[in-house]
Motif scaffolding. Structure first.
Motif: not given
Length: 405
Positions: A117-142
């Motif tokens: 129905l709808l696509e929201v591309p992230l590659a053109d975001l005005p940032t050094e990090y134009p993406f969503m990072l998927m990582i388990p929370q325990h890894e983030t906490e680590g």
């Protein structure tokens, strides 16, 4: 307002197993003893509390981090780190390590079954990090914990706070077992059921959704879901989020009128079969849970010497993965406010963000869970039309990435 008590762990803080009984005071063997006093006592060592500790360490502010658990949780819970969060974590020296451990997703897709129905591309975001990072929370906490240790600090575990008494000069925290800690300021980063917030007498206003959610990390045999997209599926029976994780796993979160207490592979398969017919077969699960979604925001973020951040201050629907990100950003600003003696700005800057996030995720959730045929038809007709607008897609991407705040 509906009953705010969860039927299971809350959306961004689900733990799977039942909550543990109160633990005795003390620290992990080898950690330093609890001091008599500190400038800032941080209660809770999830991503919010750890980020605040790193910000204070960077500023040279004395602090103590207390957590009731003997060790960090070992399940994934929150999984998405957005661009704005990667930006604010960069000065703390953890962003590159997080990126190295995570999986980049460059597209957010809303679908009804197999129809996009709808696509929201992230590659053109005005940032050094134009993406969503998927990582388990325990890894983030680590990663956060390792950075804190490298700076010479540790979390005192298990230390459960039972009481917080304020006076003009500060606050006294009493722990299980009777030990006390004196602090000039106390930060409640202790989750949705925050004891610090309760002790401060701060209300937690909002509502709960009627449906429960099934949560799982699973491996799937599928060609219908990409490892580079986060998919939000609409269906007459409810919404389902399918998000890729490192190592070939997927996070599955689906609303349910009758969520089992301990979901099985068959339960997850039945959910997918109902909403993604013939699209995915569940091979294994490494963790499952259920939870009830809430949309709650603290009435204020400060009461004299007590401040709130993260899930203690706000909880939202998991749609869009905003909760942990908003908490980490709370912590970064709060650390600066504490270091610069500018606490009067904190509530006015961060509470409106939480209200905006709550409104955004609520709209997304209610749109995803429409039950009436006319309503679903209108929604499914309008979204593709809106998706033709480049400006609208960019605006949606900025809102999702929290770059609009």
């Amino acid at each position: 307002m509906k009953d705010p008590r969860p039927a299971g762990p809350p959306a961004e803080t689900a733990t799977g197993p039942a909550e543990k009984a109160p633990v005795a005071k003390g620290t992990v063997p080898g950690s330093p003893p609890l001091p008599g006093s500190t400038h800032v006592a941080i209660v809770g060592a999830g991503p919010t509390g750890l980020t605040l500790a790193l910000q204070l360490a960077r500023a040279g502010v004395d602090f103590v981090v207390l957590d009731r658990e003997l060790a960090g949780h070992n399940c994934s819970r929150a999984t998405a780190i957005h661009a704005r969060t990667l930006e604010v974590l960069q000065p703390l020296g953890v962003t590159e390590e997080l990126i190295a451990r995570g999986l980049r997703v460059d597209n957010f897709v809303i679908r009804d079954g197999r129809r996009r129905l709808l696509e929201v591309p992230l590659a053109d975001l005005p940032t050094e990090y134009p993406f969503m990072l998927m990582i388990p929370q325990h890894e983030t906490e680590g990663v956060l914990s390792a950075r804190l240790a490298a700076l010479g600090h540790t979390v005192r575990r298990p230390c459960e706070v039972t009481r917080v008494n304020q006076d003009q000069g500060g606050a006294t925290l009493t722990l299980v077992g009777g030990e006390t800690l004196r602090a000039r300021y106390v930060v409640g980063a202790d989750g949705m059921q925050s004891r610090v917030r309760t002790q401060a007498g701060i209300g937690f206003s909002g509502a709960s959704y009627s449906q429960q959610f099934i949560l799982a990390d699973a491996t799937l045999d599928t060609l219908a879901v990409s490892h580079h997209e986060l998919n939000l599926f609409f269906a007459s029976s409810g919404m389902t989020v399918v998000a890729p994780l490192p190592g070939g796993h997927f996070r599955i979160a689906g609303s349910s009128d009758r969520a089992p207490e301990e979901p099985t592979v068959d339960d997850i398969q039945a959910l997918l079969d109902e909403r993604l017919p013939d699209a995915a077969r569940v091979l294994t699960t490494r963790w499952t849970s259920r939870f009830r979604v809430h949309s709650l925001v603290a009435d204020r973020y400060r009461e004299n010497r007590i401040l709130l951040a993260g899930d203690a201050a706000h909880v939202h629907s998991p749609a869009g993965g905003q909760g942990m990100n908003t908490g980490i950003q709370d912590a970064c600003l709060l650390g600066s406010c504490l270091a610069d003696n500018a606490l009067s700005a904190y509530n006015g800057l961060r509470r409106p963000v939480a209200l905006r996030v709550a409104a955004f995720t609520d709209r997304l959730t209610r749109m995803a869970t429409l039950r009436t045929t006319p309503g679903r038809g209108i929604r499914n007709g309008v979204l593709p039309v809106l998706g033709r607008s480049t400006a609208l897609r960019r605006r949606a991407a900025r809102e999702l990435a929290e770059l609009a705040y």
